[in-house]
Motif scaffolding. Structure first.
Motif, PDB file in Angstrom:
ATOM      1  N   THR A 179       0.826  -1.206   0.000  1.00 55.77           N
ATOM      2  CA  THR A 179       0.000   0.000   0.000  1.00 55.77           C
ATOM      3  C   THR A 179       0.860   1.255   0.000  1.00 55.77           C
ATOM      4  O   THR A 179       0.353   2.357  -0.124  1.00 55.77           O
ATOM      5  N   HIS A 180       2.164   1.067   0.171  1.00 53.30           N
ATOM      6  CA  HIS A 180       3.110   2.195   0.138  1.00 53.30           C
ATOM      7  C   HIS A 180       4.509   1.641  -0.110  1.00 53.30           C
ATOM      8  O   HIS A 180       4.705   0.415  -0.132  1.00 53.30           O
ATOM      9  N   THR A 181       5.467   2.541  -0.339  1.00 57.95           N
ATOM     10  CA  THR A 181       6.834   2.057  -0.595  1.00 57.95           C
ATOM     11  C   THR A 181       7.628   1.910   0.704  1.00 57.95           C
ATOM     12  O   THR A 181       8.779   1.481   0.680  1.00 57.95           O
ATOM     13  N   SER A 182       7.004   2.242   1.840  1.00 53.90           N
ATOM     14  CA  SER A 182       7.742   2.137   3.106  1.00 53.90           C
ATOM     15  C   SER A 182       8.301   0.737   3.414  1.00 53.90           C
ATOM     16  O   SER A 182       9.352   0.634   4.055  1.00 53.90           O
ATOM     17  N   PRO A 183       7.632  -0.366   2.979  1.00 49.62           N
ATOM     18  CA  PRO A 183       8.258  -1.674   3.222  1.00 49.62           C
ATOM     19  C   PRO A 183       9.671  -1.790   2.644  1.00 49.62           C
ATOM     20  O   PRO A 183      10.467  -2.616   3.120  1.00 49.62           O
ATOM     21  N   TYR A 210      -0.471   0.187  -4.339  1.00 45.22           N
ATOM     22  CA  TYR A 210      -1.865  -0.140  -4.660  1.00 45.22           C
ATOM     23  C   TYR A 210      -2.797   0.133  -3.493  1.00 45.22           C
ATOM     24  O   TYR A 210      -2.507  -0.255  -2.362  1.00 45.22           O
ATOM     25  N   ARG A 211      -3.897   0.812  -3.795  1.00 45.88           N
ATOM     26  CA  ARG A 211      -4.931   0.983  -2.770  1.00 45.88           C
ATOM     27  C   ARG A 211      -6.308   0.929  -3.419  1.00 45.88           C
ATOM     28  O   ARG A 211      -6.485   1.415  -4.534  1.00 45.88           O
ATOM     29  N   CYS A 212      -7.228   0.327  -2.700  1.00 42.80           N
ATOM     30  CA  CYS A 212      -8.567   0.136  -3.251  1.00 42.80           C
ATOM     31  C   CYS A 212      -9.342   1.446  -3.171  1.00 42.80           C
ATOM     32  O   CYS A 212     -10.066   1.699  -2.219  1.00 42.80           O
ATOM     33  N   HIS A 223       2.066   5.735  -7.938  1.00 44.75           N
ATOM     34  CA  HIS A 223       3.508   5.600  -7.704  1.00 44.75           C
ATOM     35  C   HIS A 223       3.957   6.441  -6.516  1.00 44.75           C
ATOM     36  O   HIS A 223       3.439   7.529  -6.298  1.00 44.75           O
ATOM     37  N   GLN A 224       4.902   5.902  -5.792  1.00 39.08           N
ATOM     38  CA  GLN A 224       5.501   6.657  -4.702  1.00 39.08           C
ATOM     39  C   GLN A 224       7.021   6.645  -4.838  1.00 39.08           C
ATOM     40  O   GLN A 224       7.593   5.775  -5.491  1.00 39.08           O
ATOM     41  N   VAL A 225       7.625   7.634  -4.228  1.00 44.76           N
ATOM     42  CA  VAL A 225       9.075   7.595  -4.052  1.00 44.76           C
ATOM     43  C   VAL A 225       9.317   7.673  -2.554  1.00 44.76           C
ATOM     44  O   VAL A 225       8.826   8.578  -1.881  1.00 44.76           O
ATOM     45  N   GLU A 226      10.024   6.677  -2.045  1.00 48.72           N
ATOM     46  CA  GLU A 226      10.342   6.615  -0.620  1.00 48.72           C
ATOM     47  C   GLU A 226      11.789   7.052  -0.459  1.00 48.72           C
ATOM     48  O   GLU A 226      12.646   6.631  -1.236  1.00 48.72           O
ATOM     49  N   VAL A 227      12.039   7.915   0.489  1.00 50.40           N
ATOM     50  CA  VAL A 227      13.411   8.365   0.711  1.00 50.40           C
ATOM     51  C   VAL A 227      13.705   8.241   2.198  1.00 50.40           C
ATOM     52  O   VAL A 227      12.875   8.628   3.020  1.00 50.40           O
ATOM     53  N   TYR A 263       0.438  12.474  12.031  1.00 46.67           N
ATOM     54  CA  TYR A 263       0.684  11.175  12.652  1.00 46.67           C
ATOM     55  C   TYR A 263       0.903  10.085  11.609  1.00 46.67           C
ATOM     56  O   TYR A 263       0.100   9.923  10.691  1.00 46.67           O
ATOM     57  N   PHE A 264       2.012   9.382  11.689  1.00 46.85           N
ATOM     58  CA  PHE A 264       2.228   8.120  10.977  1.00 46.85           C
ATOM     59  C   PHE A 264       2.755   7.143  12.009  1.00 46.85           C
ATOM     60  O   PHE A 264       3.558   7.532  12.872  1.00 46.85           O
ATOM     61  N   PRO A 265       2.330   5.901  11.983  1.00 49.87           N
ATOM     62  CA  PRO A 265       2.804   4.940  12.997  1.00 49.87           C
ATOM     63  C   PRO A 265       4.314   4.724  12.935  1.00 49.87           C
ATOM     64  O   PRO A 265       4.939   4.422  13.936  1.00 49.87           O
ATOM     65  N   PHE A 266       4.882   4.877  11.732  1.00 49.59           N
ATOM     66  CA  PHE A 266       6.295   4.512  11.545  1.00 49.59           C
ATOM     67  C   PHE A 266       7.257   5.683  11.679  1.00 49.59           C
ATOM     68  O   PHE A 266       8.455   5.533  11.447  1.00 49.59           O
ATOM     69  N   THR A 267       6.739   6.868  12.013  1.00 49.63           N
ATOM     70  CA  THR A 267       7.636   8.006  12.259  1.00 49.63           C
ATOM     71  C   THR A 267       7.196   8.733  13.519  1.00 49.63           C
ATOM     72  O   THR A 267       6.014   8.766  13.854  1.00 49.63           O
ATOM     73  N   GLU A 268       8.165   9.311  14.212  1.00 55.01           N
ATOM     74  CA  GLU A 268       7.863  10.078  15.424  1.00 55.01           C
ATOM     75  C   GLU A 268       9.005  11.047  15.696  1.00 55.01           C
ATOM     76  O   GLU A 268      10.119  10.590  15.945  1.00 55.01           O
ATOM     77  N   LEU A 297       3.699  15.770   0.680  1.00 51.20           N
ATOM     78  CA  LEU A 297       4.187  14.451   1.111  1.00 51.20           C
ATOM     79  C   LEU A 297       4.116  14.262   2.619  1.00 51.20           C
ATOM     80  O   LEU A 297       3.882  15.216   3.373  1.00 51.20           O
ATOM     81  N   GLY A 298       4.336  13.018   3.039  1.00 51.56           N
ATOM     82  CA  GLY A 298       4.361  12.674   4.461  1.00 51.56           C
ATOM     83  C   GLY A 298       5.782  12.346   4.872  1.00 51.56           C
ATOM     84  O   GLY A 298       6.543  11.765   4.097  1.00 51.56           O
ATOM     85  N   SER A 299       6.136  12.728   6.102  1.00 50.56           N
ATOM     86  CA  SER A 299       7.532  12.548   6.500  1.00 50.56           C
ATOM     87  C   SER A 299       7.644  12.392   8.006  1.00 50.56           C
ATOM     88  O   SER A 299       6.656  12.509   8.738  1.00 50.56           O
ATOM     89  N   GLY A 300       8.842  12.175   8.461  1.00 53.84           N
ATOM     90  CA  GLY A 300       9.075  12.122   9.903  1.00 53.84           C
ATOM     91  C   GLY A 300      10.400  11.482  10.248  1.00 53.84           C
ATOM     92  O   GLY A 300      11.163  11.078   9.360  1.00 53.84           O
ATOM     93  N   PHE A 320      15.599   9.662   9.183  1.00 51.03           N
ATOM     94  CA  PHE A 320      14.383  10.320   8.715  1.00 51.03           C
ATOM     95  C   PHE A 320      13.845   9.533   7.533  1.00 51.03           C
ATOM     96  O   PHE A 320      14.570   8.737   6.908  1.00 51.03           O
ATOM     97  N   ALA A 321      12.575   9.734   7.242  1.00 47.68           N
ATOM     98  CA  ALA A 321      11.963   9.066   6.098  1.00 47.68           C
ATOM     99  C   ALA A 321      10.851   9.946   5.557  1.00 47.68           C
ATOM    100  O   ALA A 321      10.230  10.697   6.309  1.00 47.68           O
ATOM    101  N   PHE A 322      10.656   9.875   4.261  1.00 47.97           N
ATOM    102  CA  PHE A 322       9.440  10.473   3.710  1.00 47.97           C
ATOM    103  C   PHE A 322       9.003   9.709   2.471  1.00 47.97           C
ATOM    104  O   PHE A 322       9.776   8.971   1.858  1.00 47.97           O
ATOM    105  N   GLY A 323       7.724   9.851   2.174  1.00 49.83           N
ATOM    106  CA  GLY A 323       7.170   9.157   1.019  1.00 49.83           C
ATOM    107  C   GLY A 323       6.290  10.135   0.273  1.00 49.83           C
ATOM    108  O   GLY A 323       5.471  10.827   0.865  1.00 49.83           O
ATOM    109  N   LEU A 324       6.511  10.211  -1.039  1.00 46.01           N
ATOM    110  CA  LEU A 324       5.710  11.180  -1.799  1.00 46.01           C
ATOM    111  C   LEU A 324       4.947  10.476  -2.919  1.00 46.01           C
ATOM    112  O   LEU A 324       5.354   9.442  -3.429  1.00 46.01           O
TER     113      LEU A 324
HETATM  114  N1  PHE Z   1       4.133   5.620   3.741  1.00 45.81           N
HETATM  115  C1  PHE Z   1       3.409   6.843   3.921  1.00 45.81           C
HETATM  116  C2  PHE Z   1       2.162   6.840   3.051  1.00 45.81           C
HETATM  117  O1  PHE Z   1       2.111   6.112   2.097  1.00 45.81           O
HETATM  118  C3  PHE Z   1       4.236   8.057   3.593  1.00 45.81           C
HETATM  119  C4  PHE Z   1       5.373   8.219   4.532  1.00 45.81           C
HETATM  120  C5  PHE Z   1       6.603   7.631   4.257  1.00 45.81           C
HETATM  121  C6  PHE Z   1       5.239   8.966   5.687  1.00 45.81           C
HETATM  122  C7  PHE Z   1       7.658   7.771   5.119  1.00 45.81           C
HETATM  123  C8  PHE Z   1       6.283   9.146   6.548  1.00 45.81           C
HETATM  124  C9  PHE Z   1       7.479   8.554   6.280  1.00 45.81           C
HETATM  125  O2  PHE Z   1       1.242   7.575   3.270  1.00 45.81           O
END
Ligand code: PHE
Length: 355
Positions: A179-183, A210-212, A223-227, A263-268, A297-300, A320-324
């Motif tokens: 559902t995202h590139t974070s994996p 992919y999301r329904c 498409h996402q780019v995870e950094v 709020y994202f569970p995987f960033t704080e 984008l989302g980040s943290g 740090f991480a972000f996904g756009l």
């Molecule tokens: N994975 C998040 C999403 O798809 C985006 C994100 C990535 C947020 C990395 C924070 C850090 O919405």
């Protein structure tokens, strides 16, 4: 008339008939057929020679000479005609295969790179130039990499919000479309440790997710780019610096940036990132709905539980991480109003966007 005269007569007819036919032959193939007809083993001259055998012995030599003379006359004439026809056929072929080099060339329609792919390439290149290594992960994932390891446990409400496509719903080991590139964060860190290496780690991971979901701004595949970066002493300032550089490069202007707590569970802590509206420069317009800001984008800072899940010591390392969303950024950069344009493949749109 004597037998001899009859034969001579026949030779005379044969000669004039044959020569006329040779001259009429209009192709090498026709001429070859005539050669067989007259000079071949079962040809007309062989026939005549049989007649010579029946003459009284005294007359045979004279008649034999006549036949041989005719034979060489015919052969010579055949050779001559063959040379002529060879020239004629060559000219015909040259004429048929003639190329007019002055004609305008045929222009083959050239394809263009799809705008989403162009966006992905541009974005990946910017991070690549900043020293981030490119990584990829599978689009079919398991729950561990897509959720658990990212600090989204089984009963976490965020799971429901991800609108997940499940590929296989076996009781204990469901398989899903990511559902995202974070994996890719998890997979890259696992690989690093499996190779006996340690951070630092700086990675850009572009790919499909992919999301329904389906409307003007959502499509079931996008498409996402995870950094992300993991090292000792990585701070929010690094995150902001990288974002500032990236967004200014991508939009080709100095953009202003705003990090909004989220709020994202995987960033704080987590932040949503806004850029000053690239259309109205912050004054407020239809695109930014009057706010002057565009959410991009989302980040943290990577949650310690995420580092722990792969076995990285979160007391030593931080990240740090972000996904756009690629489509969203491409839409904003080029003022594209409807996400669905990317997937309808109308060549007028693709060609206009193409470079
Ligand atoms: N994975 C998040 C999403 O798809 C985006 C994100 C990535 C947020 C990395 C924070 C850090 O919405």
């Amino acid at each position: 008339m004597s037998e001899l005269d009859l034969l001579k007569n026949r030779l005379g007819h044969l000669q004039s008939e044959a020569l006329a036919l040779f001259d009429e032959a209009d192709s090498l193939a026709a001429l070859q057929a005539l050669r067989v007809q007259y000079l071949g083993k079962k040809g007309a001259l062989t026939d005549v020679l049989k007649g010579v055998g029946k003459l009284p012995p005294a007359e045979r030599p004279v008649m034999g000479q006549h036949v041989n003379a005719l034979k060489s006359t015919l052969a010579d004439r055949l050779d001559l005609r063959e040379r002529q026809l060879t020239v004629v056929e060559k000219e015909k072929r040259v004429e048929a295969e003639r190329v007019d080099v002055t004609l305008a060339g045929r222009v083959l329609p050239r394809g263009t790179i799809h705008p989403v792919q162009q966006g992905l390439d541009e974005m990946t290149a910017i991070f690549s130039q900043m020293g981030f290594a490119i990584a990829q992960g599978p689009e079919i994932e398991d729950e561990f990499h897509n959720f658990d390891a990212l600090n989204i446990p089984q009963e976490h409400p965020a799971r429901a919000m991800h609108d997940t496509f499940f590929v296989k719903d076996e009781a204990d080991d469901p398989i899903l479309l990511r559902t995202h590139t974070s994996p890719v964060q998890i997979r890259t860190m696992e690989k690093l440790l499996a190779n006996g290496e340690e951070p630092p780690l700086a990675v850009v991971a572009p790919g499909r997710v992919y999301r329904c979901d389906y409307d003007v701004t959502h499509s079931p595949m996008f498409h996402q780019v995870e950094v992300f970066k993991v090292d000792e002493d990585v701070s929010l300032a690094h995150l902001k610096g990288v974002l500032q550089h990236f967004l200014s490069e991508y939009f080709e202007k100095d953009v202003s940036l705003r990090l909004r707590p989220h709020y994202f569970p995987f960033t704080e802590p987590s932040a949503e990132v806004d850029v000053g509206c690239v259309f109205c420069h912050g004054k407020g317009c239809r695109i930014c709905k009057g706010s002057g800001w565009l959410e991009v984008l989302g980040s943290g800072m990577i949650h310690p539980n995420v580092l722990k899940s792969v076995g990285i010591d979160s007391t030593i390392y931080s990240g740090f991480a972000f996904g756009l969303g690629v489509e969203r950024l491409v839409m904003l950069k080029h003022g594209i109003p409807d996400l669905r344009l990317f997937f309808e493949n109308d060549v007028r749109f693709l060609r206009r966007m193409g470079s």
